[in-house]
Scaffold this motif. Structure first.
Motif, mmCIF file in Angstrom:
data_model
loop_
_atom_site.group_PDB
_atom_site.id
_atom_site.type_symbol
_atom_site.label_atom_id
_atom_site.label_comp_id
_atom_site.label_asym_id
_atom_site.label_seq_id
_atom_site.Cartn_x
_atom_site.Cartn_y
_atom_site.Cartn_z
ATOM 1 N N UNK A 66 0.826 -1.208 0.000
ATOM 2 C CA UNK A 66 0.000 0.000 0.000
ATOM 3 C C UNK A 66 0.860 1.257 0.000
ATOM 4 N N UNK A 67 1.924 1.271 0.800
ATOM 5 C CA UNK A 67 2.787 2.454 0.813
ATOM 6 C C UNK A 67 3.495 2.632 -0.525
ATOM 7 N N UNK A 68 3.881 1.526 -1.152
ATOM 8 C CA UNK A 68 4.506 1.646 -2.468
ATOM 9 C C UNK A 68 3.495 2.148 -3.493
ATOM 10 N N UNK A 128 7.973 3.536 -5.799
ATOM 11 C CA UNK A 128 9.088 2.639 -5.472
ATOM 12 C C UNK A 128 10.274 3.378 -4.870
ATOM 13 N N UNK A 129 10.645 4.494 -5.460
ATOM 14 C CA UNK A 129 11.841 5.213 -5.009
ATOM 15 C C UNK A 129 11.711 5.687 -3.571
ATOM 16 N N UNK A 130 10.541 6.149 -3.191
ATOM 17 C CA UNK A 130 10.339 6.688 -1.845
ATOM 18 C C UNK A 130 10.272 5.610 -0.778
ATOM 19 N N UNK A 131 10.006 4.354 -1.170
ATOM 20 C CA UNK A 131 9.816 3.285 -0.185
ATOM 21 C C UNK A 131 10.905 2.223 -0.217
ATOM 22 N N UNK A 132 11.844 2.311 -1.140
ATOM 23 C CA UNK A 132 12.843 1.264 -1.321
ATOM 24 C C UNK A 132 13.703 1.070 -0.071
ATOM 25 N N UNK A 133 14.157 2.162 0.544
ATOM 26 C CA UNK A 133 15.056 2.062 1.696
ATOM 27 C C UNK A 133 14.359 1.426 2.891
ATOM 28 N N UNK A 134 13.137 1.855 3.176
ATOM 29 C CA UNK A 134 12.414 1.327 4.344
ATOM 30 C C UNK A 134 11.970 -0.116 4.137
ATOM 31 N N UNK A 135 11.883 -0.553 2.885
ATOM 32 C CA UNK A 135 11.406 -1.906 2.603
ATOM 33 C C UNK A 135 12.339 -2.968 3.189
ATOM 34 N N UNK A 136 13.644 -2.759 3.103
ATOM 35 C CA UNK A 136 14.603 -3.731 3.630
ATOM 36 C C UNK A 136 14.435 -3.890 5.137
ATOM 37 N N UNK A 137 14.271 -2.764 5.826
ATOM 38 C CA UNK A 137 14.079 -2.824 7.276
ATOM 39 C C UNK A 137 12.768 -3.499 7.628
ATOM 40 N N UNK A 138 11.736 -3.238 6.854
ATOM 41 C CA UNK A 138 10.435 -3.847 7.115
ATOM 42 C C UNK A 138 10.496 -5.359 6.909
#
Length: 214
Positions: free
Chosen positions: A180-182, A187-197
């Protein structure tokens, strides 16, 4: 003495296997529905996008509703093998959790999945009978199977009793948040946080599923 060269015959349209043609139509429909909306999209639009005549499209699908239904089934169907939770193949719980996380996040961050999810949210009120059918036949069936597998695992002592074994939907909740956030921010705005999630999601599953040592 003049010579003439015989003209080449017109190029013949390459015949695609039925499965490949269906994939092509579904991809075209996803683009058209996303751009125009379900109601405004015509069969002619989908046929043109797929490089088919209208008759060629009707040879595969009888209606726009049938295309929309097939799109939901193919793009938004969960496909992780729930039997893996039973650990019958010698895998550890950690290995199954890692496989579940990798499979789930690959799926929910796929551009086609994101486009279909957006379509499902925005168009569900225009085709409620199709969405309800998808929910009953795909989503509810998959979650029921997952719930059954988790209950069997708990009975065998492979996982502990926790909210996850009581409500299988919670297994995928963080991944759906990622989707949903993506969908909203890109994609660009959520790529960094995705790994932590992903990392935190895997840790959460292990802490709530791993049996407590006696």
């Amino acid at each position: 003495m003049s010579s003439t060269v015989a003209p080449r015959p017109p190029a013949r349209r390459r015949r695609l296997a039925a499965e490949e043609r269906m994939r092509q139509i579904i991809e075209a429909a996803l683009i058209e529905f996303s751009e125009k909306g379900f109601t405004a999209t015509r069969m002619d639009d989908i046929a043109a996008r797929a490089g088919l005549s209208k008759g060629g499209l009707y040879a595969h699908f009888k209606s726009k509703d049938q295309i929309f239904e097939t799109l939901l089934f193919k793009v938004l169907s969960p496909s992780f093998n729930n039997r893996k939770w039973m650990l019958d193949d010698g895998d550890t719980l950690a290995e199954v959790v890692d496989a579940f996380i990798a499979h789930t996040y690959d799926r929910v961050t796929d551009p086609d999945f994101i486009a279909a999810l957006r379509l499902l949210i925005t168009e569900s009120h225009r085709a409620p009978h199709l969405v309800d059918y998808w929910r009953r036949e795909v989503l509810d069936t998959y979650l029921k199977e997952q719930q059954t597998m988790l209950e069997h695992c708990r009975a065998r002592g492979l996982v502990r009793h926790s909210p996850l074994t009581q409500q299988a939907e919670l297994l995928m909740a963080p991944a759906l948040y990622a989707a949903i956030t993506r969908m909203i921010f890109g994609e660009e705005a959520t790529q960094a946080s995705l790994k932590d999630l992903r990392r935190a999601h895997a840790q959460l599953l292990m802490e709530l599923l791993e049996p407590v040592e006696a």
